[in-house]
Design a protein around this motif. Structure first.
Motif, PDB file in Angstrom:
ATOM      1  N   LYS A  56       0.835  -1.202   0.000  1.00  0.00           N
ATOM      2  CA  LYS A  56       0.000   0.000   0.000  1.00  0.00           C
ATOM      3  C   LYS A  56       0.869   1.251   0.000  1.00  0.00           C
ATOM      4  CE  LYS A  56      -3.664   2.213   2.738  1.00  0.00           C
ATOM      5  NZ  LYS A  56      -2.889   3.413   3.120  1.00  0.00           N
ATOM      6  N   ASP A  60      -2.509   5.672  -1.121  1.00  0.00           N
ATOM      7  CA  ASP A  60      -3.501   4.654  -1.462  1.00  0.00           C
ATOM      8  C   ASP A  60      -4.546   4.522  -0.361  1.00  0.00           C
ATOM      9  OD1 ASP A  60      -2.139   4.139  -3.778  1.00  0.00           O
ATOM     10  OD2 ASP A  60      -1.142   2.334  -3.025  1.00  0.00           O
ATOM     11  N   SER A  61      -5.736   4.129  -0.773  1.00  0.00           N
ATOM     12  CA  SER A  61      -6.793   3.762   0.162  1.00  0.00           C
ATOM     13  C   SER A  61      -6.931   2.244   0.150  1.00  0.00           C
ATOM     14  CB  SER A  61      -8.111   4.414  -0.261  1.00  0.00           C
ATOM     15  OG  SER A  61      -9.210   3.797   0.379  1.00  0.00           O
ATOM     16  N   TRP A  62      -7.361   1.678   1.270  1.00  0.00           N
ATOM     17  CA  TRP A  62      -7.554   0.233   1.298  1.00  0.00           C
ATOM     18  C   TRP A  62      -8.633  -0.201   0.313  1.00  0.00           C
ATOM     19  CZ3 TRP A  62      -3.970  -2.728   2.915  1.00  0.00           C
ATOM     20  CH2 TRP A  62      -3.142  -2.360   3.975  1.00  0.00           C
ATOM     21  N   ASP A  64      -8.713   0.685  -2.608  1.00  0.00           N
ATOM     22  CA  ASP A  64      -8.058   0.513  -3.907  1.00  0.00           C
ATOM     23  C   ASP A  64      -7.821  -0.959  -4.232  1.00  0.00           C
ATOM     24  OD1 ASP A  64      -7.960   3.194  -4.556  1.00  0.00           O
ATOM     25  OD2 ASP A  64      -6.055   3.511  -3.516  1.00  0.00           O
TER      26      ASP A  64
END
Length: 328
Positions: A56, A60-62, A64
């Motif tokens: 990550k 980034d977002s989870w 993603d």
């Protein structure tokens, strides 16, 4: 730190990464099929989630993990990742490690062929010569008509082909796709598909089996993180060749642990297959073509795959399992 010392560190880490992958694959073989392949794939993928925090990016977002610039191709990667993981487990369960790697090292040849068919790449005769050399090496190793071929050979062929399809898909998606999404597609695919399949056949692993299943998943994740680190420190033409050191580990494990034997014909085939891959790398270096950077995949065997991101920007999202071999 100088560029030379950084590159040296990257190469050494790459050798370490491929050694870790070899130990991960040996963990599968040690199980001797005592646990169904679907179950190993599922549990191994759960342990492989440990690599996610390292993959990550800062921005980034989870979410993603499930986002994509092309949902259709993401779903294709989803299923390719699952099939590839299961096929590789069957391969290492059924075949001697050296023979398994022989077939899996055909991945660049498959990518070359598929890239011509689906991406319309202009591949010159030198690359085709390398493909031919690789397939001759496989024929020498397998000796069809003179020895019995097994489900392990079929699984290896399927695994290599599916991995190549996945690589071509990722090339089509382009560098805009985030690394977390690409890794997540294969990881979630393995969890979903193997989770469903294992419902028809599950066993309760013994403590020893749990140890090696965990080893398979955790070492696979660690190898991926190490390979990303190597790619940040060294150019791809230095990071890619160490992958063939896995063959030395395979021969050593086969001799010391699994009582595997390598005859003269198999040794000759191994040399041809390795030369096929190295000839491609040498050709690209001579032409000055930017070689792709090694990146991660939820399937250990996609450590043979690489990415097109050569910008030198460590924060630029790399393309998982794409451009295993650059255009000739």
């Amino acid at each position: 730190m100088t560029a030379l010392s950084s590159a040296t560190r990257g190469v050494l880490i790459a050798f370490g990464a491929y050694a870790v992958f070899a130990f991960s694959d040996a963990s599968i073989k040690i199980l001797h099929g005592g646990v169904p392949a679907y179950q190993i794939a599922f549990i191994g993928a759960l342990f492989g989630c440990a690599a996610l925090p390292f993959i990550k990016g800062r921005d980034d977002s989870w979410l993603d993990i499930v986002r994509s610039t092309n949902r259709t191709l993401w779903l294709m990667r989803f299923f390719c990742g699952a099939i590839g993981a299961i096929a590789s487990i069957i391969t290492f369960t059924k075949l001697p490690m050296a023979e398994a790697f022989c077939l899996l090292f055909l991945l660049p040849s498959f990518v070359t062929i598929l890239s011509v068919i689906f991406l319309g790449e202009d591949v010159r005769w030198q690359r085709w010569a390398a493909v031919v050399v690789g397939f001759i090496g496989v024929l020498i190793v397998l000796r069809p008509g003179f020895r019995e071929l097994s489900a392990g050979h079929l699984a290896a062929a399927i695994g290599g082909l599916v991995a190549a399809i996945s690589i071509v898909i990722m090339r089509k998606m382009g560098p805009a796709e985030k690394r977390l999404s690409l890794y997540g597609a294969a990881l979630l695919g393995t969890l979903a598909v193997s989770g469903i399949l294992m419902l028809s056949e599950m066993v309760v692993p013994t403590p020893r089996q749990w140890l090696f299943i965990a080893s398979y998943g955790l070492l696979g994740g660690a190898g991926n993180v190490m390979l990303m680190t190597a790619a940040r420190l060294a150019p791809a033409n230095l990071v890619a060749p160490p992958q063939y050191s896995q063959m030395l580990w395979a021969i050593a494990f086969g001799y010391l642990i699994f009582d595997d034997a390598i005859d003269l014909a198999m040794a000759a085939g191994i040399v041809l297959i390795i030369c096929s891959g190295l000839l491609t790398l040498a050709r690209e270096k001579k032409r000055g073509t930017p070689l792709p950077r090694a990146v991660v995949s939820a399937d250990n065997q996609a450590s043979l795959a690489t990415s097109t991101d050569e910008t030198g920007d460590n924060e630029q999202p790399a393309q998982t399992a794409s451009h295993a071999i650059p255009q000739a």
